[in-house]
Design a protein around this motif. Structure first.
Motif, PDB file in Angstrom:
ATOM      1  N   ASN A 104       0.919  -1.034   0.036  1.00 32.25           N
ATOM      2  CA  ASN A 104      -0.192   0.061   0.013  1.00 32.25           C
ATOM      3  C   ASN A 104       1.276   1.145  -0.412  1.00 32.25           C
ATOM      4  OD1 ASN A 104      -2.473  -1.131   0.123  1.00 32.25           O
ATOM      5  ND2 ASN A 104      -2.090  -1.656   2.304  1.00 32.25           N
ATOM      6  N   PRO A 105       1.157   1.490  -1.028  1.00 35.23           N
ATOM      7  CA  PRO A 105       2.405   3.073  -1.133  1.00 35.23           C
ATOM      8  C   PRO A 105       1.905   3.836  -0.575  1.00 35.23           C
ATOM      9  CG  PRO A 105       1.387   1.927  -3.381  1.00 35.23           C
ATOM     10  CD  PRO A 105       1.322   1.198  -2.296  1.00 35.23           C
ATOM     11  N   GLN A 106       0.825   4.077   0.087  1.00 29.93           N
ATOM     12  CA  GLN A 106       0.367   5.651  -0.253  1.00 29.93           C
ATOM     13  C   GLN A 106      -0.072   6.074   1.286  1.00 29.93           C
ATOM     14  OE1 GLN A 106      -1.336   2.308  -1.112  1.00 29.93           O
ATOM     15  NE2 GLN A 106      -3.426   2.374   0.315  1.00 29.93           N
ATOM     16  N   VAL A 107       0.729   4.365   2.004  1.00 25.57           N
ATOM     17  CA  VAL A 107       1.078   4.551   3.745  1.00 25.57           C
ATOM     18  C   VAL A 107       2.139   5.295   3.835  1.00 25.57           C
ATOM     19  CG1 VAL A 107       1.008   2.753   5.301  1.00 25.57           C
ATOM     20  CG2 VAL A 107      -0.855   2.122   4.016  1.00 25.57           C
ATOM     21  N   LYS A 108       3.089   5.024   2.658  1.00 20.72           N
ATOM     22  CA  LYS A 108       3.582   5.923   3.377  1.00 20.72           C
ATOM     23  C   LYS A 108       4.804   7.236   3.567  1.00 20.72           C
ATOM     24  CE  LYS A 108       7.913   3.739   1.217  1.00 20.72           C
ATOM     25  NZ  LYS A 108       9.085   4.013   0.011  1.00 20.72           N
ATOM     26  N   ASP A 109       3.495   7.966   2.122  1.00 20.54           N
ATOM     27  CA  ASP A 109       2.895   9.301   2.450  1.00 20.54           C
ATOM     28  C   ASP A 109       2.730   9.635   3.537  1.00 20.54           C
ATOM     29  OD1 ASP A 109       3.006  11.809   0.275  1.00 20.54           O
ATOM     30  OD2 ASP A 109       0.993  11.399   1.054  1.00 20.54           O
ATOM     31  N   VAL A 110       2.534   8.947   4.198  1.00 19.65           N
ATOM     32  CA  VAL A 110       1.500   9.765   6.441  1.00 19.65           C
ATOM     33  C   VAL A 110       2.805   9.501   6.508  1.00 19.65           C
ATOM     34  CG1 VAL A 110       0.258   8.700   8.243  1.00 19.65           C
ATOM     35  CG2 VAL A 110      -1.009   8.429   5.306  1.00 19.65           C
ATOM     36  N   PHE A 111       3.938   8.572   6.728  1.00 12.13           N
ATOM     37  CA  PHE A 111       4.786   8.734   7.659  1.00 12.13           C
ATOM     38  C   PHE A 111       6.408   9.974   6.623  1.00 12.13           C
ATOM     39  CE2 PHE A 111       2.777   5.331   8.444  1.00 12.13           C
ATOM     40  CZ  PHE A 111       2.655   4.972  10.037  1.00 12.13           C
TER      41      PHE A 111
END
Length: 569
Positions: A177-184
């Motif tokens: 889920n590459p969008q998760v990295k954006d949160v961090f």
């Protein structure tokens, strides 16, 4: 781990691992693999009109393969995104020996494996920027298959979306889920932006103890531990406030800390037992100055991180642009309940709580009762950033009395989207008043309030040396990140949130399931009768009942009436 405990795919991958080693390939090489480009850099900088080829060396994880005989396309994922790579058998294996392509690449490698590739960049007939591979190196063999997330016609299928799995296996979540990295990444940028602003003001970043002899600075239940060498009880910090104010006494004009705090309390969508708070204390300031500083800080952070002052959270839009609305706590209670609680004593407040159908108990003093009224009837109404100011003195044992009304304190909390985001005071610097407030907290503790503050005599002693007028503010980083990343749960903004112990799923055979269902319906049951009902052969029955007892779903006991089987799951 025996093969009996492994799934088919895991067994096959271990066999591939063995074959890689037999082929003389180390599946976990120790040597540095030097890269000179990333997927994003390649896509941003490639110019197909350049005459000279762009030779690159990149590394990443295999996320998909299309094998077409002697040529293959692979989707490679690195830290910056994904890029297509192309492999040709005869270029990978220019000699007679085609093992590297035919065996190693096609048979021994799987989705999830990490490889390094060397080659040049070109654009396919379909217009996709691609790495033409001249050489590849196995860097890490994956022994567990990744969840297979599929996309078709803009829709995602079989996504890795189960919250519990995502939080427990964040490493898998980040991969698929590459969008998760954006949160961090945004989380880090939020912290960096705040730190840069404080440093530009000339304030000093410091570190204070995590293990504390007295859990001070907040009303909360602490975690307790034991120091063997000193033979004393210590507490994981619930707040760093009192240590930071000691530094103001010591002569620093401004100090701040990004603090990991711990509270032995409940868990929900906005609470985790360990969490991050930024606390800052500035000498010669008051809570009016701190309100302006706070709203300017949040506006600045939003612009730096989001490119705008506005942030979406669910179906709401939050605007961090200063200035923010201000309303006193008592006015807020009056506005949303129609009751003016000014000047009420504890008995009257209890009557108000009953009138408003708010659950309370005998351990609660005036401060807790007022807090319950505000929390139940007011808090959720403040969606846009709003400063709730001038708290009753009973709620604020570390806060200076209001300059115009000694029944109140110079304190504010910032509410956004119905939740407290930060808490700030004109700090109490009168040591005699402070000791009296601590003693009032001790009385609440004696009534049974396990969140009442301890008396910190050393902090009182520090105040006796003189602390200048000071304002302090603490802001919950986790909740702020939730607001700026449209994350509905605190678990979404923590890499590794606290979870309940993982229970191992028991895989039962068909015969075990048959016996278990019969047992559930008739437990405790006579063993002979249960066996007859199951209709299994002696061998199948023995295997099934042993399997259930091994997995602690059943137990067999010898009684006067014969062998009895009891369901224990």
């Amino acid at each position: 781990m025996s093969h009996l405990e492994l799934k088919e795919q895991e067994i096959l991958r271990r066999e591939s691992l063995k074959k890689l080693r037999e082929a003389g390939i180390d599946p976990y090489p120790a040597a540095e693999y030097k890269i000179n480009a990333t997927s994003r850099e390649i896509k941003e900088k490639f110019n197909e009109n350049e005459s000279a080829p762009w030779d690159v060396r990149i590394a990443g994880r295999i996320m998909g393969r299309r094998i077409m005989g002697n040529a293959s396309f692979v989707e490679l994922q690195d830290s910056e995104g994904r890029i297509q790579i192309y492999l040709s058998r005869d270029e990978i294996c220019p000699g007679e020996d085609k093992t590297l392509y035919n065996e190693v690449f096609k048979k021994f490698l799987d989705r999830g494996d990490i490889i390094g590739v060397e080659g040049f960049i070109f654009k396919t007939k379909m217009g996709e920027i691609t790495v033409h591979v001249k050489k590849f190196t196995v860097l890490s063999k994956s022994l567990r298959p990744l969840p297979s997330v599929k996309e078709k016609d803009g829709k995602t299928y079989d996504a890795f979306t189960d919250p519990e799995q995502r939080y427990r296996q964040r490493y898998v979540d980040l991969i698929v889920n590459p969008q998760v990295k954006d949160v961090f990444l945004k989380r880090t940028k939020i912290v960096d932006t705040m730190r840069q602003m404080f440093n530009e003001y000339g304030y000093l970043e410091v570190e204070t103890p995590v293990l504390q002899p007295i859990p001070g600075g907040a009303a909360a239940r602490p975690f307790v531990t034991h120091h063997n060498a000193l033979d004393i009880e210590l507490y994981l910090r619930i707040a760093n406030e009192l240590y930071l104010k000691r530094l103001i006494v010591g002569g620093f004009d401004g100090v701040y800390e990004f603090s990991r705090n711990f509270r032995n309390e409940g868990m929900d969508r906005t609470h985790n037992p360990e969490f991050t708070v930024m606390e800052i204390y500035v000498a010669y300031k008051d809570y009016n100055w701190m309100m302006e500083f706070t709203e300017q800080m949040l506006e600045h952070v939003a612009i730096k991180v989001l490119g705008t002052t506005k942030s979406k959270i669910g179906d709401k839009e939050i605007d961090f642009k200063a200035p923010y609305k201000r309303i006193t706590m008592l006015d807020a209670i009056k506005e949303y309940t129609g009751i003016d609680i000014s000047g009420m004593n504890e008995a009257q407040l209890r009557d108000v709580c009953k009138q408003l159908d708010i659950e309370i108990d005998d351990t609660m003093g005036k401060g807790k009762l007022i807090d319950e009224i505000f929390g139940e009837k007011c808090e959720q109404n403040f969606i846009q950033p709003t400063f709730i100011i001038d708290y009753p003195i009973e709620m604020s044992p570390l806060t200076k009395k209001h300059r115009n009304n000694p029944e109140l304190t110079e304190r504010f909390e910032l509410m956004i989207n119905g939740k407290e985001i930060c808490n700030a005071y004109s700090e109490l610097n009168d040591p005699i008043d402070q000791l009296e407030r601590f003693e009032d907290q001790l009385k609440l503790s004696e009534k049974g309030d396990d969140e009442a503050m301890f008396i910190d005599y050393d902090f009182v002693r520090a105040l006796e040396y003189g602390m200048p007028p000071t304002s302090g503010m603490g802001i919950g980083i986790d909740r702020l990140v939730m607001l700026m990343t449209n994350s509905p749960s605190i678990q979404d903004v923590l890499f590794f949130p606290q979870m309940k112990p993982e229970t191992k799923k028991v895989e039962l055979s068909k015969d075990e399931k048959t016996v278990l269902e019969l047992l559930k319906a008739s437990s405790p049951a006579n063993l002979s009768q249960l066996k007859e009902q199951a209709g299994l052969s002696n061998k199948k029955w023995d295997k099934a009942i042993k399997g259930l007892t091994k997995n602690k779903l059943a137990k067999v006991e010898k009684t006067e009436n014969g062998l009895i089987v009891e369901f224990t799951g």
